[in-house]
Design a protein around this motif. Structure first.
Motif, short mmCIF file in Angstrom:
data_model
loop_
_atom_site.label_atom_id
_atom_site.label_comp_id
_atom_site.label_asym_id
_atom_site.label_seq_id
_atom_site.Cartn_x
_atom_site.Cartn_y
_atom_site.Cartn_z
N ALA A 3 -64.35 39.49 128.40
CA ALA A 3 -65.65 38.91 128.73
C ALA A 3 -65.76 37.46 128.25
O ALA A 3 -66.61 36.71 128.73
CB ALA A 3 -66.77 39.74 128.12
N THR A 4 -64.90 37.07 127.29
CA THR A 4 -64.97 35.70 126.74
C THR A 4 -64.01 34.75 127.44
O THR A 4 -63.96 33.57 127.09
CB THR A 4 -64.66 35.71 125.23
N VAL A 5 -63.24 35.26 128.39
CA VAL A 5 -62.28 34.41 129.11
C VAL A 5 -62.83 34.10 130.49
O VAL A 5 -63.04 35.00 131.30
CB VAL A 5 -60.90 35.12 129.25
N THR A 6 -63.09 32.84 130.75
CA THR A 6 -63.62 32.45 132.07
C THR A 6 -63.27 31.00 132.39
O THR A 6 -63.07 30.19 131.48
CB THR A 6 -65.15 32.63 132.14
N HIS A 7 -63.15 30.72 133.68
CA HIS A 7 -62.96 29.34 134.14
C HIS A 7 -64.09 28.93 135.08
O HIS A 7 -64.04 27.86 135.67
CB HIS A 7 -61.60 29.20 134.84
N VAL A 8 -65.07 29.81 135.23
CA VAL A 8 -66.21 29.55 136.13
C VAL A 8 -67.46 29.36 135.28
O VAL A 8 -67.78 30.21 134.44
CB VAL A 8 -66.40 30.73 137.12
N PHE A 9 -68.15 28.26 135.51
CA PHE A 9 -69.29 27.90 134.67
C PHE A 9 -70.47 27.42 135.51
O PHE A 9 -70.27 26.73 136.51
CB PHE A 9 -68.91 26.76 133.71
N GLY A 10 -71.67 27.75 135.05
CA GLY A 10 -72.88 27.18 135.64
C GLY A 10 -73.20 25.86 134.96
O GLY A 10 -73.01 25.72 133.75
N ILE A 11 -73.69 24.89 135.74
CA ILE A 11 -74.07 23.59 135.18
C ILE A 11 -75.58 23.42 135.23
O ILE A 11 -76.22 23.07 134.25
CB ILE A 11 -73.34 22.44 135.92
N THR A 12 -76.17 23.66 136.40
CA THR A 12 -77.63 23.73 136.55
C THR A 12 -77.91 25.05 137.28
O THR A 12 -76.96 25.71 137.72
CB THR A 12 -78.17 22.53 137.37
N PRO A 13 -79.16 25.43 137.47
CA PRO A 13 -79.41 26.68 138.20
C PRO A 13 -78.80 26.71 139.60
O PRO A 13 -78.41 27.79 140.08
CB PRO A 13 -80.95 26.72 138.28
N SER A 14 -78.67 25.57 140.27
CA SER A 14 -78.14 25.56 141.64
C SER A 14 -76.77 24.90 141.78
O SER A 14 -76.30 24.68 142.89
CB SER A 14 -79.13 24.85 142.58
N ILE A 15 -76.12 24.58 140.66
CA ILE A 15 -74.78 23.97 140.68
C ILE A 15 -73.88 24.68 139.68
O ILE A 15 -74.30 24.98 138.55
CB ILE A 15 -74.82 22.46 140.32
N GLY A 16 -72.65 24.95 140.11
CA GLY A 16 -71.67 25.54 139.21
C GLY A 16 -70.30 25.02 139.58
O GLY A 16 -70.13 24.26 140.53
N CYS A 17 -69.29 25.42 138.82
CA CYS A 17 -67.95 24.92 139.13
C CYS A 17 -66.87 25.84 138.56
O CYS A 17 -67.14 26.72 137.73
CB CYS A 17 -67.77 23.51 138.58
N VAL A 18 -65.66 25.61 139.03
CA VAL A 18 -64.48 26.22 138.44
C VAL A 18 -63.58 25.09 137.95
O VAL A 18 -63.39 24.10 138.67
CB VAL A 18 -63.74 27.16 139.43
N VAL A 19 -63.09 25.21 136.73
CA VAL A 19 -62.19 24.19 136.19
C VAL A 19 -60.78 24.77 136.13
O VAL A 19 -60.58 25.89 135.67
CB VAL A 19 -62.62 23.69 134.80
N THR A 20 -59.82 24.01 136.62
CA THR A 20 -58.43 24.45 136.67
C THR A 20 -57.59 23.47 135.89
O THR A 20 -57.69 22.26 136.10
CB THR A 20 -57.93 24.50 138.12
N GLY A 21 -56.78 23.97 134.96
CA GLY A 21 -55.93 23.09 134.15
C GLY A 21 -55.97 23.52 132.70
O GLY A 21 -55.99 24.71 132.39
N LEU A 22 -55.99 22.54 131.79
CA LEU A 22 -56.02 22.83 130.36
C LEU A 22 -57.41 23.33 129.98
O LEU A 22 -58.40 22.62 130.16
CB LEU A 22 -55.68 21.57 129.55
N GLU A 23 -57.47 24.54 129.43
CA GLU A 23 -58.78 25.17 129.19
C GLU A 23 -59.66 24.39 128.22
O GLU A 23 -60.85 24.20 128.49
CB GLU A 23 -58.58 26.62 128.71
N PRO A 24 -59.13 23.90 127.07
CA PRO A 24 -60.00 23.13 126.17
C PRO A 24 -60.54 21.85 126.83
O PRO A 24 -61.70 21.49 126.62
CB PRO A 24 -59.08 22.78 124.98
N ASP A 25 -59.71 21.18 127.63
CA ASP A 25 -60.17 20.00 128.37
C ASP A 25 -61.29 20.39 129.33
O ASP A 25 -62.26 19.65 129.51
CB ASP A 25 -59.02 19.37 129.16
N GLY A 26 -61.13 21.55 129.96
CA GLY A 26 -62.13 22.03 130.91
C GLY A 26 -63.48 22.26 130.25
O GLY A 26 -64.52 21.88 130.78
N ARG A 27 -63.47 22.86 129.06
CA ARG A 27 -64.72 23.12 128.36
C ARG A 27 -65.40 21.81 127.95
O ARG A 27 -66.62 21.69 127.99
CB ARG A 27 -64.46 24.01 127.14
#
Length: 247
Positions: free
Chosen positions: A65-89
């Motif tokens: 449950a703590t592993v994810t690459h998909v994140f919400g940014i605002t209620p109507s915008i989200g994204c998936v980050v691909t690459g180095l996980e710490p850089d993505g966060r």
């Protein structure tokens, strides 16, 4: 003089061009994305937009449950980050900060294209200042624009961004591009169900894998519900069953 020794030294600094006009550190950031071992896909439909990516838990002791690459940014915008996980966060935190500052300043939510432009501009600055290295991540941003409908953008470490009908990032992005080009005709805009199906089918095809619900992360925004929503394992399982029955 060998080609290696001729270019030696030009990859030591972020801000120095090689004699043939290349920035090696930026190219290495793109390699970091490809070497991450994950592939992500985004598909924009007529009244919806979808992102899908692999979910790999590196250790049995880690709580999935703590592993994810998909994140919400605002209620109507989200994204998936691909690459180095710490850089993505780090980039997600900056994107949320930019979105919050935009809303505070202008009193309405940032639009997907403005957020993509802002994040790309920040990435571009990292290629010309020596105090910061480029981040080894690619962001696929999805959102709902009240005037333009579903939106799909991608940013990269060089500071480039563009809107897409469908796109991919990560390990097998070129194979995913080829698959999507074949499946999406120039004037075709799939509905919400078909968009989710196409995103999952693309990953299945290029990775030659039969996925289970726990192997995927999928998020959608639709016209009927213009809110960024990550699908539950049961919903992903239902989609996988529907695709299997079609085949």
């Amino acid at each position: 003089m060998s080609s290696r020794s001729a270019s030696a030294g030009y990859d030591r600094h972020i801000t120095i061009f090689s004699p043939d006009g290349r920035l090696f550190q930026v190219e290495y950031a793109f390699k970091a994305i490809s070497n991450s071992g994950l592939t992500s896909v985004g598909v924009r439909g007529k009244d919806s937009v979808v992102i899908a990516t692999q979910k790999k838990v590196p250790d049995k002791l880690i709580d999935p449950a703590t592993v994810t690459h998909v994140f919400g940014i605002t209620p109507s915008i989200g994204c998936v980050v691909t690459g180095l996980e710490p850089d993505g966060r780090t980039q997600i935190m900056r994107a949320r900060q930019e979105a919050a500052e935009f809303k505070y300043k202008y009193a309405y939510d940032i639009t997907p294209d403005m957020l993509a432009k802002r994040m790309a501009n920040i990435n571009q600055v990292y290629t010309q200042k020596a105090f910061m290295r480029p981040l080894g991540v690619s962001m696929i941003i999805i959102g709902w624009d009240d005037e333009r409908g579903p939106q799909l953008y991608k940013t990269d470490p060089a500071g480039y961004y563009a809107g897409f009908k469908a796109t991919a990032a990560g390990a097998k992005h070129q194979e995913a591009f080829n698959f999507l080009e074949k499946k999406l005709k120039s004037d075709e805009e799939p509905n919400a169900e078909d968009s989710v199906e196409l995103a999952i089918a693309t990953l299945s095809s290029v990775l030659s894998a039969n996925f289970k619900a726990q192997d995927l992360e999928v998020a959608v925004i639709t016209k009927d519900n213009p809110v960024f929503r990550i699908l539950t394992a049961d919903e992903i399982d239902a989609e996988l069953t529907r695709i299997a029955e079609k085949d």
